[in-house]
Design an enzyme around this catalytic site. Structure first.
Site, short mmCIF file in Angstrom:
data_model
loop_
_atom_site.label_atom_id
_atom_site.label_comp_id
_atom_site.label_asym_id
_atom_site.label_seq_id
_atom_site.Cartn_x
_atom_site.Cartn_y
_atom_site.Cartn_z
N LYS A 54 0.58 -1.19 -0.02
CA LYS A 54 0.21 -0.07 -0.04
C LYS A 54 0.66 1.23 -0.10
CE LYS A 54 -4.28 -1.29 0.18
NZ LYS A 54 -5.42 -0.75 -0.76
N SER B 188 0.63 -9.93 -0.12
CA SER B 188 0.64 -8.43 -0.17
C SER B 188 0.84 -7.60 1.08
CB SER B 188 -0.95 -8.02 -0.62
OG SER B 188 -1.80 -8.81 0.38
#
Length: 436
Positions: free
Chosen positions: A73, A329
């Site tokens: 992110k 992720s």
């Protein structure tokens, strides 16, 4: 650091003419790679022997959990915030997040000298809240509000309207998508060729949209797979409806991908490529099992969303010898959650079952249950005696862990043959959800 925006040694495919300008382009992603290259880590591609042997392919995991904020992110947040004008920086930013995007925004706030207010839902793990404040230091204020991401997002938007601060969206913005798409540029540069399959977790769709955009130009033959948790399949529903729709209910366990409504910008990108993107859903219990496998075998501490891509492999038809890249992720997992993770894994694998057992109020009935009902490899993991309503019977909630999932049939047969009444509590029923 990987060569920024190189696309490996591959040449981009010339896109067909379109009446509309794409939301994000490969040029945007290459520019983002150069913009963030001195700040963002080029994360490792590691071969997983376990997953390779299981699938018959060469499976590599892309370690975005090795970013400074332990998730990808940071790429999108930093790419957007680095382009703010001096006036915009002086007013500050606001953001909403389930945790990982917030850490990226906090990191960027401290690095770029921008003040920010970050809204997170109440289900955000404490570990993530603590890390947000650690990355932002004195540049961020943390606001906990609402029960899910969408409630936090509404609060952040209201803040921006009131104060004039810039909203830094977690996925629904071209510059955020461009930042996330730099992962694809890194993969091609690291492999020096196109992989056969890239598997990407999906929450709001920004990561998948950015990666798919880059691969469509530089690796058009690469198969792209988006993976959602079963309890938050916002992309699946959007594709069925032809537009983003708000889910009636969301299982927030996979907190990094539990989004009730897919982003409009990512949907435009993904739906335009729907013929070349496969979308699958994975049960939350399977995600838990994969989290434990990653930890015990590869030594990877993945959060639930971080294990989505590798958990999906067993659902995919992959050619033997193919090169597959799965994105880990994020690794922001709270250790206090592991008891729930183990529980969900056991239930998913068919090893953990719950029963309401009614014992006759006679001496030796518990021994009878152990001797007549319990198998040699079965174990009682929960026994809660409930207050009896009369003198003849007493009920107990009993959790049983089987030695093998195939042992359930014989256990139920022994229960049926016993004079002790046993009622199985089925997953998904109100009684089961209440008791566990």
């Amino acid at each position: 650091m990987c060569p920024p925006g190189s696309g490996g040694t591959l040449d981009p495919v010339t896109a067909t003419d379109s009446a509309t300008t794409p939301a994000v382009t490969t040029d945007d992603i290459d520019t983002a790679a150069r913009r963030i290259g001195d700040t963002i880590r080029c994360t490792e591609l590691q071969v997983s022997d376990r997953l390779s042997e299981r699938s018959g392919a060469t499976v590599l995991i892309k370690r975005e959990d090795h970013q400074a904020v332990r998730s990808y992110k940071i790429r999108g947040a930093y790419n957007l915030m680095a382009q703010l004008t001096a006036e915009e920086r002086s007013v500050g930013v606001v953001a909403a997040s389930a945790g990982n995007h917030a850490q990226g925004v906090a990191f960027a706030c401290h690095s770029l000298g921008i003040n920010g207010r970050i809204y997170v839902p109440a289900n955000t793990p404490k570990q993530k809240r603590d890390r947000i404040l650690a990355h932002g230091r004195n540049a961020v204020e943390l606001v906990v509000t609402g029960s899910n991401f969408d409630a936090a997002q509404a609060a952040a938007r209201a803040d921006a309207e009131r104060t004039g601060a810039t909203v830094v969206p977690p996925f629904d913005h071209p510059e955020v998508m461009a930042g996330q798409g730099t992962i694809a540029a890194e993969i091609l540069a690291q492999l020096d060729r196109a992989p056969d399959v890239v598997v990407v977790p999906v929450g709001g769709g920004g990561l998948l949209g950015g990666i798919a955009t880059y691969l469509a130009d530089y690796a058009p033959d690469c198969r792209i797979v988006g993976v959602e948790p079963t309890g938050a399949a916002s992309l699946t529903r959007a594709l069925e409806a032809g537009e983003p729709v708000t889910l009636d209910a969301v299982d927030t366990f996979v907190d990094g991908a539990s989004v009730a409504r897919l982003g409009a910008t990512p949907f435009g990108v993904i739906s335009s490529m729907s013929g070349s993107i496969d979308v699958v859903t994975v049960d939350e219990g399977a995600v838990c099992t994969e989290m434990l496998e990653l930890y015990q075998t590869e030594g990877v501490i993945a959060e639930p969303a971080g294990a989505l891509a590798t958990a999906a492999l067993e659902h995919l038809d992959i050619d033997a010898g193919a090169t597959v890249v799965c994105l880990i992720s994020g690794g922001n997992n709270d250790v206090s959650r592991y008891s729930e993770i183990i529980e969900r894994s056991l239930v998913h694998r068919g090893l953990k079952h719950y029963f309401l057992v009614t014992f006759p109020q006679e001496p030796g009935q518990l021994r009878r249950f152990l001797d007549e009902v319990l198998g040699p490899e079965d174990d009682i993991t929960l026994f809660e005696y409930l207050k009896r309503n009369n003198r003849e019977y007493g009920a107990a909630l009993v959790g049983i862990e089987l030695g093998s999932a195939t042992g359930l049939h014989s256990l139920l047969e022994r229960m049926e043959a016993s004079r002790i009444h046993c009622e199985r509590l089925e997953p998904g029923t109100p009684a089961y959800e209440y008791l566990t």
